[in-house]
Design an enzyme around this catalytic site. Structure first.
Site, short mmCIF file in Angstrom:
data_model
loop_
_atom_site.label_atom_id
_atom_site.label_comp_id
_atom_site.label_asym_id
_atom_site.label_seq_id
_atom_site.Cartn_x
_atom_site.Cartn_y
_atom_site.Cartn_z
N ARG A 2 8.30 -2.55 -1.78
CA ARG A 2 9.88 -2.44 -1.40
C ARG A 2 11.02 -2.79 -2.72
O ARG A 2 11.03 -4.14 -2.91
CB ARG A 2 10.27 -3.15 -0.18
CG ARG A 2 9.51 -2.84 0.88
CD ARG A 2 9.78 -3.41 2.17
NE ARG A 2 11.02 -2.99 2.66
CZ ARG A 2 11.66 -2.19 3.40
NH1 ARG A 2 10.68 -1.07 3.90
NH2 ARG A 2 12.92 -1.91 3.80
N SER B 209 13.97 -5.86 -3.40
CA SER B 209 13.92 -6.99 -2.30
C SER B 209 14.48 -8.23 -2.83
O SER B 209 14.59 -8.39 -4.04
CB SER B 209 12.41 -7.34 -2.18
OG SER B 209 11.61 -6.37 -1.55
N SER C 276 1.13 -9.33 4.27
CA SER C 276 0.57 -8.29 3.78
C SER C 276 0.62 -7.19 4.56
O SER C 276 0.97 -7.24 5.64
CB SER C 276 -0.63 -8.58 3.29
OG SER C 276 -1.61 -8.68 4.25
N CYS D 53 -8.89 -15.05 1.10
CA CYS D 53 -9.10 -15.49 2.20
C CYS D 53 -9.85 -14.71 3.14
O CYS D 53 -9.58 -13.26 2.76
CB CYS D 53 -8.00 -16.42 2.88
SG CYS D 53 -6.91 -15.11 3.05
N CYS E 122 -11.87 -9.34 4.48
CA CYS E 122 -10.85 -9.33 3.63
C CYS E 122 -11.75 -9.34 2.20
O CYS E 122 -11.49 -9.05 1.35
CB CYS E 122 -9.74 -10.19 3.62
SG CYS E 122 -9.29 -10.65 5.25
#
Length: 397
Positions: A223, A226, A252, A383, A92
């Site tokens: 979205r 939400s 995610s 992270c 990541c």
């Protein structure tokens, strides 16, 4: 990393829209997305392709993408064969680590102008099997390269979602608290999209189909509308024994996209009469226990901010990758961060997380957001699967 009177600066930054899994960008080869952002940042910086010293991109899921996809992206952008191009792999953190490596190369005097970034097409990641020695009898199982190379912890052999459950338990982050983080991310991203906050950072991608060319320039994953009530109805995905808290909505996504920046020394920018978006003040990386990989940004941010000579209170904006809401809540809690300074236009829960691209994507968003709100100091951090964190401090003006 602090280069004193002649620091490394970022003079342009752009990204593609982020596509949903098997969505709008799913048919676009990853190197073509890379080419698109490289062309754009060079054009914005008024840098000719032949002036580039090096291209460094983060890229995680490389299987089946052809030899050195970053080199393919570089050449596709018109950068000559004489300019080296390569990719780095830090899961990541790859896209931000690429920027760190670029800054180091320039600070050391090995390069003058570097294009750095990240790219990923998770939709195109193949399934794998080993047939090199043949199969005498029986079925041949297929491994999903997204899972085995991207989302499964190599030390404990479980999904990243379990590491989020571990963080939720250890840092006492409830399901409701996670859902609140996720709803806030979605609502902020919806507002940002409607207000046009991302327009300046996004470069359109042209996608071919039977209907002709389609221009993709809006993040596909958020979205809109939400709310906690709807989100609360989803069942935990990774732990189904009644103790789970992590759901598809407070994690995610798997996504497609690319991002890039152009770096050079401040004196080089001045010579070219370019106004930097920011200078790189410091960066840091750290290792943590892989079972709670999501808290890697805690030591990385602390170290980067200390290197910069700042306090956490000095920072105007944070972009911290939202791998999971549990992780975001734990980091904010541990560092005592003001939520009004963190991911103010939403994070990866809403926008998506194309693995190799996310590190540079959050930096691109941070740079443009600092410019838009008139902020001075920013921190980007992620992270990293396997138990790590990476962070970078940037400053405008």
């Amino acid at each position: 990393m602090n280069a004193g009177s002649d620091p490394v600066v970022i003079v342009s930054a752009a990204r593609t829209a982020i596509g949903s899994f098997n969505g709008a960008l799913s048919t676009v080869p990853v190197h073509e997305m890379g080419t698109t952002v490289i062309k754009e940042v060079l054009q914005r910086a008024k840098v000719a392709p032949e002036e580039v010293s090096e291209v460094i991109f983060g890229h995680v899921l490389t299987a089946g993408c052809g030899q050195n996809p970053t080199r393919q992206a570089s050449v596709g952008a018109g950068i000559p064969y004489s300019v080296p191009a390569w990719s780095c792999q830090m899961i990541c953190g790859s896209g931000l680590k690429a920027v760190c490596l670029a800054a180091q190369s320039i600070a050391m005097g090995d390069s003058t102008i570097v294009v750095a970034g990240g790219m990923e097409n998770m939709s195109k990641a193949p399934h794998l099997t080993h047939l090199r020695t043949g199969v005498r009898m029986g079925e041949v199982p297929l491994a999903d390269s997204i899972l085995c190379d991207g989302l499964t912890d190599a030390f404990h052999n479980y999904h990243m979602g379990i590491t989020a459950e571990n963080v939720a338990k250890k840092w006492q982050v409830s399901r409701e608290a996670q859902d609140k983080v996720a709803v806030l991310s979605q609502n902020r991203a919806e507002h940002a999209q409607k207000a046009g906050h991302f327009d300046k950072e996004i470069v359109p991608v042209l996608v071919s189909s039977r209907k002709g060319l389609t221009e993709v320039k809006i993040d596909e994953f958020p979205r809109h509308g939400s709310n906690l009530e709807a989100m609360g109805k989803l069942k935990p995905y990774f732990l189904t024994d009644g103790t789970g808290t992590v759901t598809p909505a407070n994690a995610s996504g798997m996504n497609d996209g690319a991002a890039a920046v152009v770096l050079m020394k401040k004196t080089e920018a001045e010579r070219r009469m370019l106004k930097p978006l920011a200078r790189i003040v410091s960066w840091s990386q750290a290792g943590v226990e892989p079972s709670v990989m999501g808290v890697g940004p805690i030591p990385a941010i602390k170290q980067a901010v200390a290197k910069a000579g700042w306090s956490l209170e000095d920072v105007d904006l944070f972009e911290i990758n939202e791998a999971f809401a549990a992780v975001s809540a734990a980091i904010a809690k541990e560092l005592g961060l003001n939520p009004e300074k963190v991911n103010i236009d939403g994070g990866a829960i809403a926008l998506g997380h194309p693995l190799g691209a996310s590190g540079c994507r959050i930096l691109v968003t941070l740079l443009h957001t600092l410019e838009r709100v008139g902020g001075t100091r920013g921190v980007a951090a992620l992270c990293i699967g396997g138990g790590m964190g990476v962070a970078m401090c940037v400053q405008r003006g």
